[in-house]
Design a protein around this motif. Structure first.
Motif, PDB file in Angstrom:
ATOM      1  N   ARG A  27       0.850  -1.206   0.000  1.00  0.00           N
ATOM      2  CA  ARG A  27       0.000   0.000   0.000  1.00  0.00           C
ATOM      3  C   ARG A  27       0.882   1.251   0.000  1.00  0.00           C
ATOM      4  NH1 ARG A  27      -5.343   1.658   1.566  1.00  0.00           N
ATOM      5  NH2 ARG A  27      -5.323   3.684   2.566  1.00  0.00           N
ATOM      6  N   GLU A  29       0.610   5.630  -0.405  1.00  0.00           N
ATOM      7  CA  GLU A  29      -0.219   6.829  -0.470  1.00  0.00           C
ATOM      8  C   GLU A  29       0.620   7.987  -0.964  1.00  0.00           C
ATOM      9  OE1 GLU A  29      -2.486   7.602   3.074  1.00  0.00           O
ATOM     10  OE2 GLU A  29      -2.838   5.462   3.392  1.00  0.00           O
ATOM     11  N   THR A  92      -5.510  13.126  -3.180  1.00  0.00           N
ATOM     12  CA  THR A  92      -4.898  11.974  -2.528  1.00  0.00           C
ATOM     13  C   THR A  92      -4.958  10.804  -3.488  1.00  0.00           C
ATOM     14  OG1 THR A  92      -5.604  12.765  -0.352  1.00  0.00           O
ATOM     15  CG2 THR A  92      -5.025  10.427  -0.530  1.00  0.00           C
ATOM     16  N   VAL A  94      -4.233   6.711  -3.511  1.00  0.00           N
ATOM     17  CA  VAL A  94      -3.971   5.520  -2.698  1.00  0.00           C
ATOM     18  C   VAL A  94      -3.940   4.316  -3.622  1.00  0.00           C
ATOM     19  CG1 VAL A  94      -4.811   4.050  -0.827  1.00  0.00           C
ATOM     20  CG2 VAL A  94      -5.075   6.537  -0.674  1.00  0.00           C
ATOM     21  N   THR A  96      -3.059  -0.027  -3.883  1.00  0.00           N
ATOM     22  CA  THR A  96      -2.958  -1.280  -3.136  1.00  0.00           C
ATOM     23  C   THR A  96      -2.597  -2.411  -4.088  1.00  0.00           C
ATOM     24  OG1 THR A  96      -4.690  -0.501  -1.639  1.00  0.00           O
ATOM     25  CG2 THR A  96      -4.226  -2.862  -1.626  1.00  0.00           C
TER      26      THR A  96
END
Length: 134
Positions: A27, A29, A92, A94, A96
């Motif tokens: 992960r 960010e 933002t 993000v 994964t």
């Protein structure tokens, strides 16, 4: 990256306004503040730059699963553009890693605005760039 240490980012990162803010295995960010120089004639950020930040995010998520950072090569990238992106605003991003396979990795990424709305999302498959493998 998976230990929270980031590789040196290229001039491209500065040009497009991305910054890695945190990482753990699988992960990553980032924040993204696109500048006016990334806009199309209509005044919004060009879709190619949205694709670029999503591609970077998918690759970073995949790379964060290894023992050390190995740049990834994108095999495919599927993008859904949901809202426009405006220059000067901070978003933002993000990502994964959903499937950290040995030879093929599969990751997802989403860009959200300050209100938490999804702006664009992507999924993609990558492979480690063996030219950088140790």
């Amino acid at each position: 990256m998976g230990e929270g240490r980031f590789p040196e980012l290229s001039d491209v990162s500065e040009h497009i306004g991305q910054s890695v803010t945190s990482a753990r295995p699988g992960r990553v960010e980032m924040t993204w503040t696109p500048g006016e120089h990334l806009c199309n004639p209509a005044g919004g950020v060009h879709g190619g730059y949205i694709a670029m930040i999503l591609d970077n995010a998918v690759c970073f998520a995949s790379a964060s699963t290894g023992d050390h950072f190995v740049p990834q090569l994108t095999l495919n990238l599927n993008i859904d553009y949901l809202r426009g992106v405006q220059a000067g605003q901070t978003y933002t991003v993000v990502s994964t890693c959903v499937h950290p396979g040995r030879t093929r990795l599969y990751s997802t990424a989403a860009i959200t605005d300050a209100q938490g709305r999804v702006i664009a999302q992507a999924s993609g498959s990558t492979i480690p760039n063996q030219a950088f493998a140790r």
